[in-house]
Design a protein around this motif. Structure first.
Motif, short mmCIF file in Angstrom:
data_model
loop_
_atom_site.label_atom_id
_atom_site.label_comp_id
_atom_site.label_asym_id
_atom_site.label_seq_id
_atom_site.Cartn_x
_atom_site.Cartn_y
_atom_site.Cartn_z
N ARG A 52 35.98 46.95 23.44
CA ARG A 52 36.67 45.59 23.88
C ARG A 52 35.46 44.57 23.93
N ARG A 53 35.70 43.35 23.56
CA ARG A 53 34.68 42.26 23.67
C ARG A 53 34.99 41.32 24.90
N PRO A 54 34.51 41.40 25.86
CA PRO A 54 34.75 40.43 26.82
C PRO A 54 34.18 38.89 26.27
N SER A 55 34.53 37.68 26.65
CA SER A 55 34.10 36.52 26.39
C SER A 55 32.78 36.33 27.29
N LEU A 56 32.74 36.92 28.50
CA LEU A 56 31.55 36.84 29.42
C LEU A 56 31.49 38.08 29.97
N ILE A 57 30.25 38.40 30.44
CA ILE A 57 29.79 39.61 31.34
C ILE A 57 28.70 39.03 32.49
N ILE A 58 29.12 39.19 33.78
CA ILE A 58 28.45 38.80 34.67
C ILE A 58 28.01 40.06 35.26
N ARG A 59 26.71 40.46 35.09
CA ARG A 59 26.11 41.61 35.70
C ARG A 59 25.46 41.25 37.19
N CYS A 60 26.10 41.82 37.94
CA CYS A 60 25.81 41.38 39.35
C CYS A 60 24.64 42.13 40.14
N ALA A 61 23.89 41.14 40.76
CA ALA A 61 22.54 41.80 41.32
C ALA A 61 22.80 42.13 42.61
N GLY A 62 24.10 41.58 43.48
CA GLY A 62 24.19 41.76 44.65
C GLY A 62 25.47 40.87 45.05
N VAL A 63 25.76 41.02 46.36
CA VAL A 63 27.24 40.61 46.67
C VAL A 63 27.40 38.87 46.31
N SER A 64 26.17 38.26 46.43
CA SER A 64 26.31 36.62 46.25
C SER A 64 26.91 36.57 44.75
N ASP A 65 26.30 37.46 43.86
CA ASP A 65 26.81 37.36 42.28
C ASP A 65 28.43 37.77 42.43
N VAL A 66 28.76 38.81 42.98
CA VAL A 66 30.11 39.15 43.04
C VAL A 66 31.00 38.10 43.56
N LEU A 67 30.79 37.29 44.52
CA LEU A 67 31.20 36.21 45.19
C LEU A 67 31.40 34.92 44.13
N THR A 68 30.50 34.75 43.51
CA THR A 68 30.37 34.04 42.39
C THR A 68 31.60 34.29 41.35
N ALA A 69 31.25 35.38 40.71
CA ALA A 69 32.15 36.03 39.67
C ALA A 69 33.57 36.09 39.96
N VAL A 70 33.88 36.51 41.38
CA VAL A 70 35.30 36.38 41.69
C VAL A 70 36.01 34.98 41.74
N VAL A 179 34.83 42.04 48.54
CA VAL A 179 35.23 40.57 48.02
C VAL A 179 36.57 40.57 47.58
N THR A 180 37.46 39.83 48.33
CA THR A 180 38.87 39.76 47.99
C THR A 180 39.37 38.78 47.09
N ALA A 181 40.65 38.71 46.77
CA ALA A 181 40.78 37.73 45.59
C ALA A 181 40.79 36.34 45.76
N ASP A 182 40.55 36.05 47.32
CA ASP A 182 40.36 34.65 47.56
C ASP A 182 39.07 34.34 47.35
N GLY A 183 38.23 35.21 47.20
CA GLY A 183 36.72 34.94 47.07
C GLY A 183 36.25 35.08 48.49
N ASP A 184 36.83 35.95 49.43
CA ASP A 184 36.24 36.00 50.75
C ASP A 184 35.63 37.43 50.66
N PHE A 185 34.43 37.33 51.47
CA PHE A 185 33.79 38.53 51.74
C PHE A 185 34.50 39.16 53.18
N MET A 186 34.89 40.42 53.05
CA MET A 186 35.28 41.00 54.37
C MET A 186 34.87 42.46 54.53
#
Ligand SMILES: Cc1cc2nc3c(=O)[nH]c(=O)nc-3n(C[C@H](O)[C@H](O)[C@H](O)COP(=O)(O)OP(=O)(O)OC[C@H]3O[C@@H](n4cnc5c(N)ncnc54)[C@H](O)[C@@H]3O)c2cc1C
Length: 474
Positions: A52-70, A179-186
């Motif tokens: 499969r070929r995603p149009s974008l891959i975010i390789r997360c270095a930490g929580v902050s990147d996961v928040l941005t991606a979600v 990180v939930t679907a709202d983009g919240d960290f819990m």
């Protein structure tokens, strides 16, 4: 991948150049698009049938990147594919056309010797966690292949060599950051967001992206007694009847797998025994060497095996015993399920179909549950069927895509014959088999509670490229 009931692992994400530029500067890890140098290696997952070929891959270095991606996924209504270790046979870690959130760069591990706990980030693999914890003679129940991700394994339940003694991986999970679907960290644990903590212990990646896991550790080894004893395939029926009785009275220290396989061209296999179909009993005895000698004595009484590899060895080496089966790029198709008993009918079906195996890389595994797994309440976590005695996995594995049909047919026919004898399924052993099969992983009460929890935490079903539980009412 050829599937019996394929779900949509497609989504779309089109970003303006300006948004892409801003995204790149907002992420500490990396942002990859088709044409970028690491794009192809990043989109590869374990099952070589998945391309499969995603149009974008975010390789997360930490929580902050996961928040941005979600938040990017949420704002664009784009369900992300989430990759931990990439071992999902269904290939849910990657999608076509949309956003792939790759957690594999997140490798932090901290072992707390006073509390006897470990906190590990979402990209850690079991071999890496074992490496850090075994330095102190500690471990928690984890997958039996060192290259499998802690993320997917933990969120689905977690089978491993230590489960009969210490419970499933989730029975040793103390807390997660998510990180939930709202983009919240819990934070979710027994006292904070306990409903969410219940759901992620068996409910998979349905409720958000877990960024780190905290586990309870136990004294294990570093030396344990383990390995495999191989017997001729024509003794399969007799070995299975023995295995049933043997595991009936086995102590919690002893975990076993009965395998049908073809002997590999490995150094420990004499030349004349290579490429031979066998039935093998693999064991891990997590007690003292003396106790292991006593508890394994019945095994010694069924006659000499063709090859005996059961011996005292480091726990870490046992955790790598099956690593050859975890190689990325093999074509993989499987069928699996729970067995209430190793009944005579089950035994007859196994001895009929297993020897018809079509590829030397394929393996049929019968694992024994019980012990500490069955002592946790059926509704205490979202993992169901706690009283299941055995679990089977028919893994058809081959290298040439042109041969797919016959290797898939073997597993399909075998699976069809096992179906009436099956009592449920482990969610982590499912392929991309559709909603009804996902339901079979849970008892009805748990499934309804998971659907209601999904409605609370992910009402739009943003996280749906997984063994999906749709938002519903209780
Ligand atoms: C060779 C092999 C050996 C295996 N051995 C065992 C075993 O011994 N015991 C056992 O229990 N299972 C075993 N499994 C099954 C295994 O549990 C699943 O394949 C599991 O999904 C793998 O986890 P992963 O992180 O590597 O996979 P991935 O493909 O990365 O992820 C699997 C699923 O989890 C989701 N996910 C991943 N990370 C996160 C996260 N941080 N937050 C939220 N969702 C996330 C993904 O979206 C996907 O749906 C094995 C599988 C293979 C292929």
């Amino acid at each position: 991948m050829l599937t019996d009931s394929p779900s949509a692992v497609e989504s779309t994400l089109v970003l303006e150049p300006e948004v892409r530029r801003k995204l790149k500067s907002a992420v500490r890890g990396s942002v990859l698009m088709p044409g970028d140098e690491d794009y192809h290696s990043a989109r590869c997952v374990y099952n070589g049938m998945i391309d499969r070929r995603p149009s974008l891959i975010i390789r997360c270095a930490g929580v902050s990147d996961v928040l941005t991606a979600v938040r990017l996924a949420r704002d664009n209504g784009c369900p992300p594919a989430v990759r931990g270790g990439g071992h999902s046979a269904a290939g849910f870690g990657v999608c076509d056309g949309g956003l792939m959130i790759d957690l594999s760069p997140m490798k932090g591990i901290h072992v707390d010797l006073v509390q006897q706990t470990a906190r590990a980030q979402a990209g850690v693999l079991w071999g890496e966690l074992d490496h850090e914890t075994q330095a102190f003679g500690l471990a928690t129940t984890g997958a039996r292949i060192s290259t499998t991700g802690i993320s997917g394994v933990t969120l689905g339940g977690g089978y491993g060599w230590l489960m009969r003694k210490f419970g499933l991986t989730i029975d040793n999970l103390l807390s997660v950051n998510i990180v939930t679907a709202d983009g919240d960290f819990m934070v979710a644990n027994a006292s904070e967001n306990a409903d969410l903590f219940w759901g992620i212990r068996g409910g998979g990646g349905n409720f958000g992206i877990v960024t780190s896991f905290e586990y309870r550790l136990h004294a294990v080894g570093p030396m344990i007694t383990g390995g495999m004893a191989f017997y001729p395939i024509n003794r399969a029926r007799e070995i299975l009847y023995f295995y049933r009785e043997f595991m009936d009275s086995a102590p919690d220290e002893l975990s076993t797998l009965l395998n049908f396989l073809i002997t590999p061209p490995a150094p420990f296999v004499p030349q004349h025994l290579r490429g031979v179909p066998v039935v093998a009993i693999a064991v891990c005895h997590a007690g003292s060497v003396e106790d292991a000698g006593r508890d394994l004595a019945p095994l010694r009484r069924i006659g000499p095996p063709l090859i005996d590899q059961i011996k005292p060895r480091p726990y870490k080496s046992l955790q790598r015993l099956f690593d050859a089966a975890g190689v990325f790029g093999y074509q993989v198709y499987g069928k699996s399920g729970h067995l209430a008993e190793l009944s005579d009918d089950v035994i007859e079906t196994l001895v009929t179909y297993a020897p018809q195996v079509t590829s030397p890389l394929s393996i049929v595994m019968i694992s024994t549950l019980g012990g500490a797994v069955g002592r946790v309440g059926e509704h205490d976590t979202a993992f169901s069927h706690r009283q299941t005695r055995f679990d089977y996995a028919i893994n058809s594995v081959w290298t040439d895509p042109l041969e797919s049909e016959r290797h898939i047919s073997w597993a399909r026919d075998f699976g069809r014959a096992m179906r009436p004898l099956t009592t449920g399924v482990y969610v982590n052993e499912l392929g991309d088999e559709g909603e009804e099969r996902v339901r079979e992983a849970y008892n009805p009460k748990t499934y309804a509670r998971l659907a209601a929890l999904k409605k609370t935490y992910d009402p739009e079903n943003l996280f749906r490229l997984n063994q999906n539980i749709k938002p519903g009412n209780r």
